[in-house]
Design a protein around this motif. Structure first.
Motif, PDB file in Angstrom:
ATOM      1  N   VAL A 127       3.398  -8.268   5.494  1.00 53.22           N
ATOM      2  CA  VAL A 127       4.825  -7.952   5.378  1.00 53.22           C
ATOM      3  C   VAL A 127       5.472  -8.805   4.297  1.00 53.22           C
ATOM      4  O   VAL A 127       6.189  -8.308   3.441  1.00 53.22           O
ATOM      5  CB  VAL A 127       5.528  -8.185   6.745  1.00 53.22           C
ATOM      6  CG1 VAL A 127       7.016  -7.954   6.638  1.00 53.22           C
ATOM      7  CG2 VAL A 127       4.926  -7.272   7.812  1.00 53.22           C
ATOM      8  N   PHE A 128       5.174 -10.114   4.341  1.00 52.56           N
ATOM      9  CA  PHE A 128       5.876 -11.027   3.430  1.00 52.56           C
ATOM     10  C   PHE A 128       5.265 -11.057   2.029  1.00 52.56           C
ATOM     11  O   PHE A 128       5.956 -11.369   1.075  1.00 52.56           O
ATOM     12  CB  PHE A 128       5.885 -12.442   4.018  1.00 52.56           C
ATOM     13  CG  PHE A 128       6.628 -12.538   5.318  1.00 52.56           C
ATOM     14  CD1 PHE A 128       6.067 -13.165   6.419  1.00 52.56           C
ATOM     15  CD2 PHE A 128       7.893 -11.985   5.470  1.00 52.56           C
ATOM     16  CE1 PHE A 128       6.746 -13.242   7.630  1.00 52.56           C
ATOM     17  CE2 PHE A 128       8.578 -12.053   6.667  1.00 52.56           C
ATOM     18  CZ  PHE A 128       7.995 -12.682   7.752  1.00 52.56           C
ATOM     19  N   HIS A 129       3.965 -10.814   1.937  1.00 52.66           N
ATOM     20  CA  HIS A 129       3.317 -10.948   0.629  1.00 52.66           C
ATOM     21  C   HIS A 129       2.566  -9.697   0.202  1.00 52.66           C
ATOM     22  O   HIS A 129       1.853  -9.732  -0.788  1.00 52.66           O
ATOM     23  CB  HIS A 129       2.328 -12.132   0.653  1.00 52.66           C
ATOM     24  CG  HIS A 129       2.945 -13.409   1.105  1.00 52.66           C
ATOM     25  ND1 HIS A 129       3.884 -14.086   0.368  1.00 52.66           N
ATOM     26  CD2 HIS A 129       2.782 -14.118   2.247  1.00 52.66           C
ATOM     27  CE1 HIS A 129       4.264 -15.156   1.029  1.00 52.66           C
ATOM     28  NE2 HIS A 129       3.612 -15.214   2.174  1.00 52.66           N
ATOM     29  N   GLY A 130       2.728  -8.624   0.918  1.00 52.74           N
ATOM     30  CA  GLY A 130       1.990  -7.403   0.592  1.00 52.74           C
ATOM     31  C   GLY A 130       2.413  -6.825  -0.744  1.00 52.74           C
ATOM     32  O   GLY A 130       3.570  -6.926  -1.147  1.00 52.74           O
ATOM     33  N   ARG A 131       1.455  -6.221  -1.432  1.00 58.42           N
ATOM     34  CA  ARG A 131       1.739  -5.568  -2.706  1.00 58.42           C
ATOM     35  C   ARG A 131       1.834  -4.075  -2.458  1.00 58.42           C
ATOM     36  O   ARG A 131       0.972  -3.493  -1.817  1.00 58.42           O
ATOM     37  CB  ARG A 131       0.624  -5.854  -3.708  1.00 58.42           C
ATOM     38  CG  ARG A 131       0.546  -7.293  -4.154  1.00 58.42           C
ATOM     39  CD  ARG A 131      -0.803  -7.630  -4.777  1.00 58.42           C
ATOM     40  NE  ARG A 131      -1.045  -6.844  -5.956  1.00 58.42           N
ATOM     41  CZ  ARG A 131      -1.975  -5.888  -6.043  1.00 58.42           C
ATOM     42  NH1 ARG A 131      -2.760  -5.607  -5.034  1.00 58.42           N
ATOM     43  NH2 ARG A 131      -2.140  -5.202  -7.146  1.00 58.42           N
ATOM     44  N   ILE A 132       2.842  -3.435  -2.987  1.00 58.14           N
ATOM     45  CA  ILE A 132       3.078  -2.006  -2.746  1.00 58.14           C
ATOM     46  C   ILE A 132       1.954  -1.155  -3.348  1.00 58.14           C
ATOM     47  O   ILE A 132       1.785   0.009  -2.987  1.00 58.14           O
ATOM     48  CB  ILE A 132       4.463  -1.585  -3.291  1.00 58.14           C
ATOM     49  CG1 ILE A 132       4.977  -0.338  -2.541  1.00 58.14           C
ATOM     50  CG2 ILE A 132       4.434  -1.336  -4.779  1.00 58.14           C
ATOM     51  CD1 ILE A 132       5.563  -0.618  -1.222  1.00 58.14           C
ATOM     52  N   GLN A 133       1.172  -1.752  -4.274  1.00 62.72           N
ATOM     53  CA  GLN A 133       0.064  -1.015  -4.896  1.00 62.72           C
ATOM     54  C   GLN A 133      -1.189  -1.029  -4.030  1.00 62.72           C
ATOM     55  O   GLN A 133      -2.179  -0.394  -4.368  1.00 62.72           O
ATOM     56  CB  GLN A 133      -0.341  -1.638  -6.254  1.00 62.72           C
ATOM     57  CG  GLN A 133       0.776  -1.886  -7.234  1.00 62.72           C
ATOM     58  CD  GLN A 133       1.234  -3.313  -7.215  1.00 62.72           C
ATOM     59  OE1 GLN A 133       1.746  -3.774  -6.204  1.00 62.72           O
ATOM     60  NE2 GLN A 133       1.101  -4.028  -8.325  1.00 62.72           N
ATOM     61  N   TRP A 138      -0.425   0.529   2.224  1.00 61.16           N
ATOM     62  CA  TRP A 138      -0.120   1.938   2.531  1.00 61.16           C
ATOM     63  C   TRP A 138      -0.631   2.294   3.922  1.00 61.16           C
ATOM     64  O   TRP A 138       0.028   3.024   4.675  1.00 61.16           O
ATOM     65  CB  TRP A 138      -0.786   2.892   1.523  1.00 61.16           C
ATOM     66  CG  TRP A 138      -0.477   2.640   0.095  1.00 61.16           C
ATOM     67  CD1 TRP A 138       0.621   1.983  -0.422  1.00 61.16           C
ATOM     68  CD2 TRP A 138      -1.270   3.027  -1.030  1.00 61.16           C
ATOM     69  NE1 TRP A 138       0.532   1.952  -1.797  1.00 61.16           N
ATOM     70  CE2 TRP A 138      -0.595   2.588  -2.197  1.00 61.16           C
ATOM     71  CE3 TRP A 138      -2.477   3.713  -1.176  1.00 61.16           C
ATOM     72  CZ2 TRP A 138      -1.107   2.800  -3.482  1.00 61.16           C
ATOM     73  CZ3 TRP A 138      -2.979   3.936  -2.447  1.00 61.16           C
ATOM     74  CH2 TRP A 138      -2.298   3.480  -3.587  1.00 61.16           C
ATOM     75  N   LEU A 141       1.597   0.901   6.612  1.00 61.56           N
ATOM     76  CA  LEU A 141       2.854   1.670   6.667  1.00 61.56           C
ATOM     77  C   LEU A 141       2.636   3.023   7.349  1.00 61.56           C
ATOM     78  O   LEU A 141       3.406   3.425   8.226  1.00 61.56           O
ATOM     79  CB  LEU A 141       3.403   1.888   5.250  1.00 61.56           C
ATOM     80  CG  LEU A 141       3.939   0.653   4.533  1.00 61.56           C
ATOM     81  CD1 LEU A 141       4.226   0.954   3.068  1.00 61.56           C
ATOM     82  CD2 LEU A 141       5.180   0.126   5.218  1.00 61.56           C
ATOM     83  N   SER A 144       1.833   2.731  11.178  1.00 65.38           N
ATOM     84  CA  SER A 144       3.035   2.430  11.972  1.00 65.38           C
ATOM     85  C   SER A 144       3.914   3.657  12.094  1.00 65.38           C
ATOM     86  O   SER A 144       4.428   3.962  13.173  1.00 65.38           O
ATOM     87  CB  SER A 144       3.867   1.324  11.320  1.00 65.38           C
ATOM     88  OG  SER A 144       3.074   0.432  10.648  1.00 65.38           O
ATOM     89  N   THR A 145       4.059   4.385  10.996  1.00 65.97           N
ATOM     90  CA  THR A 145       4.895   5.582  11.005  1.00 65.97           C
ATOM     91  C   THR A 145       4.298   6.632  11.926  1.00 65.97           C
ATOM     92  O   THR A 145       5.008   7.250  12.735  1.00 65.97           O
ATOM     93  CB  THR A 145       5.027   6.149   9.577  1.00 65.97           C
ATOM     94  OG1 THR A 145       5.447   5.113   8.697  1.00 65.97           O
ATOM     95  CG2 THR A 145       6.011   7.302   9.519  1.00 65.97           C
TER      96      THR A 145
END
Lengths: 451, 305
Positions: A127-133, A138, A141, A144-145
């Protein structure tokens, strides 16, 4: 709604306390979970060295189990969404158990990933250091969704049933009655409520389809985004999704058979349901077979470099026995048996579904481990044990514990909530009767018209 | 009388036998108090002398022991260093590290070609160890001086003059000494040139330094000139920073918006795409939760309405 029919449905489908068999079942599952928990505590104290994972095979049965859970969870989208939106009313009795399996599977997918991390307190680093790439971000995310949507798709159609249990459930324990009261949201079946609920269910049913495709595609990208032989494939997304639908359908059939026999639900899980689910399973298996062919045949045709080496290991090397067992017993045999009407009767289809599920679990093992056994950058003079991964007892205990845990969650959901939607099934039945009566009347009117 | 003699002889024999038994027990090695002490292993000790012209001289002792068919480094043992002369002078002690090496820094004034002592005899000893037998190694070193100059604008050259004091203290050339130049890289040293360079009759040597070795952003690199493993002089090292390298600009890629960039430099299209999807889906989920709240409110409104 016909009140006498409703009462009959309620009598058949309302949750019942555990009998002797149920208590033994729960006891066995709890024991397995406790053994798994004991092994996990040992892993927390000592570290991941209690597993057989080393520098080569860094992902073992925890990850293959994770992929398996994600695969099974797709059944929720298949039954509750795809079949519901296509107005396949025969699937109405299956929607509840499908969503229960989906929710339970996705919860344990999340748990087993944290087990594989070794250092669970580092989870928040995502959460704090994750890279969106990152495909891992993914995956977190999308899982959880999907969990939230699955819970909503389990809960929302349950509301009318909860109201029914609230109104009629005087013999339930006080805590259970309170649970039904709270969760039913004061449902009265008013037209306005019905309208809003139908809209909400429809939105979620539409939304879950791309999310379901997304969850298993993204999970496949954890592998396909690498350059490793066996994983570096453009086919992985559809290959994984099609495999997920197969194992999801098999899971529903298995659950149907057990619940039908244990709770005397032959009226609701009819022979027709097994027949249709069998045909659906055959269709899904053929699609999966097609993707399997693409996944293995073309690389085998070329046998290019390290990809060739990987395929040799699968086809006639160390993993050959497991590979061919999975392909034949886990895919081909069930598909052939289910092509025949007799094969789609409850007992044979149940046995074939067990084979499909077991085959699916070992298939995920074959996807994860053999590729890692051939490292991308080999190291000189490694211990021989690094080249041949076999899980330790701790890994087995934790993995089997997670499977038992998922079954336990389904068991408790079945214990608390009607496993077949009462109100929805009755409405579907009444619609069917009404449609049949309307057709009959139309045919009678036609025959009365003079020529 | 015969019987008496026999009895006495038997008794004496028994006494002798008992006495011999205890004597034997005491004599057999490994009996009594020494029984619990394990046998000490043998070691090999190597000793080298290094004279780093920048940081100063030091001694390096390497200790290893044979295990099975191979030698393994001895770790954590104390090595005592001495300067031999009329009287043995203790220089200090050091612990062997995980490679079995113990290093002792020496006083810079100890090795000084300007003084009157040109030959030094050093000794490194492993002693009083619980695990290993005592062992030492002696090394005789003759002082030497290495003068290095770096010249050139476009063509780079390293000029070396190696001299050693004679018995009268006059510095004389040291011919046929192998000198190697290196460039310091990230994990090891890169040798310069492929030939073997030896000092000539006048103790001189000229090395051509290539002009295409990458340096840092400013083209600065660390060059080393070494006399290695000389029988008399030991090792002499000079390190110097030179602007003889090719400037290398830092790779800007990780600061750009690429798939492999750091978190703060994520590609914009991905940030927009992922967040749009999340907002869309979670927006719908939040809307559903509002619907559920509405359903609950309808019940309450109709109850009292």
């Amino acid at each position: 709604m016909n009140k006498s029919e409703l009462n009959q449905y309620y009598k058949d489908l309302a949750p019942r306390p555990f009998g002797k068999a149920g208590k033994i079942w729960v006891g066995v599952l709890l024991f397995i979970c406790l053994v798994g928990l004991f092994a996990y505590i040992k892993q927390l104290r000592i570290g991941l060295s209690v597993t057989a994972m080393r520098d080569y095979v860094t992902w073992g049965i925890y990850i293959s189990n994770f992929v398996f859970f994600v695969a099974i969870s797709l059944v929720g989208s298949l039954i509750s969404a795809i079949l519901k939106l296509s107005k396949a009313s025969w699937s109405t009795p299956l929607t509840r158990i499908a969503e229960m399996i989906a929710v339970s599977a996705i919860v344990f997918a999340g748990i087993i990933i944290i087990v594989d991390m070794g250092r669970p307190e580092r989870f928040m680093n995502i959460v704090f250091h994750g890279r969106i790439q990152s495909p891992i971000v993914w995956d977190v995310l999308v899982i959880s969704t999907y969990l939230v949507i699955s819970i909503l798709l389990l809960y929302m159609p349950l509301i009318p049933d909860l109201a029914l249990l609230r109104d009629k459930g005087g013999n339930f324990p006080a805590w259970q009655q309170k649970l039904y009261r709270k969760l039913s949201l004061g449902w009265k079946g008013l037209p306005e409520q019905e309208r809003w609920l139908k809209r909400a269910i429809r939105i979620m049913a539409i939304l879950i389809i791309p999310v379901a495709f997304g969850i298993h595609t993204v999970t496949s990208w954890l592998f396909a985004s690498t350059l490793r032989p066996g994983w570096d494939s453009t086919d992985f997304g559809p290959y994984f999704v099609s495999g997920a639908f197969v194992v999801g359908a098999a899971a529903v059939i298995t659950a149907m058979y057990i619940l039908r026999n244990h709770y005397a639900l032959k009226k609701y899980f009819t022979l027709n349901h097994f027949d249709i689910m069998g045909k659906l399973l055959v269709l899904l298996s053929l699609v999966y077979l097609y993707f399997n062919l693409n996944e293995y045949f073309m690389p085998a045709y070329k046998m290019k470099g390290s990809e060739g080496e990987h395929l040799r290991e699968l086809f006639y090397g160390e993993y050959a026995l497991l590979f061919w067992s999975v392909q034949i017993l886990g895919m081909l045999l069930p598909t052939i048996v289910l092509l025949f009407k007799k094969g789609r009767r409850p007992k044979p289809i149940f046995l074939m579904s067990i084979l499909v599920i077991a085959g699916a679990w070992f298939k995920r093992f074959l996807i994860v481990v053999p590729t890692l056994s051939h490292p991308y950058i080999p190291t000189h003079r490694v211990p021989v044990s690094w080249l041949h991964y076999f899980p330790t007892w701790e890994e087995w205990a934790i993995t089997i514990g997670s499977l038992a845990g998922a079954l336990l969650v389904v068991t408790f959901l079945v214990r608390l909530f009607p496993v077949v939607p009462i109100v929805e099934t009755l409405e579907a039945h009444e619609d069917k009767v009404r449609d049949a009566q309307a057709t009959l009347k139309a045919n009678e009117n036609k025959s009365e018209i003079p020529s | 009388m015969k019987d008496t003699f026999k009895k006495e002889f038997s008794a004496n024999l028994v006494f002798v036998r008992v006495f011999l038994f205890f004597l034997l027990m005491a004599a057999i090695p490994g009996q009594g108090q020494d029984a619990n002490e394990p046998k000490k292993a043998k070691v090999r000790v190597g000793l080298e002398f290094f004279n780093n012209l920048t940081s100063g001289p030091y001694l390096k002792a390497s200790v290893k022991t044979k295990t099975g068919r191979s030698y393994v480094p001895v770790v954590g043992e104390t090595i005592h260093f001495y300067l031999m002369g009329d009287e043995e002078q203790s220089l200090g002690q050091a612990l062997t590290d995980k490679k079995g090496a113990a290093v002792l820094l020496l006083d810079k004034t100890l090795v000084n070609p300007g003084d009157t002592v040109y030959n030094h005899s050093f000794r490194a000893a492993l002693k009083d160890s619980k695990r290993f037998r005592d062992k030492d190694k002696q090394l005789d070193i003759r002082e030497a001086n290495m003068e290095v100059s770096f010249s050139g604008d476009s063509i780079y050259q390293i000029l070396v003059l190696l001299t050693t004091p004679d018995s009268a203290g006059t510095m004389i050339p040291a011919p046929n000494a192998k000198i190697t130049a290196y460039v310091k890289r990230l994990y090891s040293l890169l040798p310069v040139g492929e030939d073997i360079f030896l000092t000539d009759e006048s103790g001189q040597l000229s090395l051509d330094f290539p002009n295409d070795i990458p340096g840092d952003e400013k083209g600065i690199l660390s060059a080393l000139v070494k006399l290695e493993d000389h029988d008399s002089f030991g090792n002499i090292i000079l390190e110097k920073e030179l602007k003889w390298g090719l400037p290398v600009t830092e790779n800007e890629v990780i600061t750009e918006g690429e798939l492999w960039s750091a978190r703060s430099n994520s590609p914009m299209y991905m940030v927009i795409l992922v967040n749009s999807i999340l907002i869309g889906i979670w927006g719908a989920i939040i809307y559903i939760i509002f619907i559920l709240i509405k359903i609950s409110r309808i019940s309450r409104t109709k109850k009292f309405g």
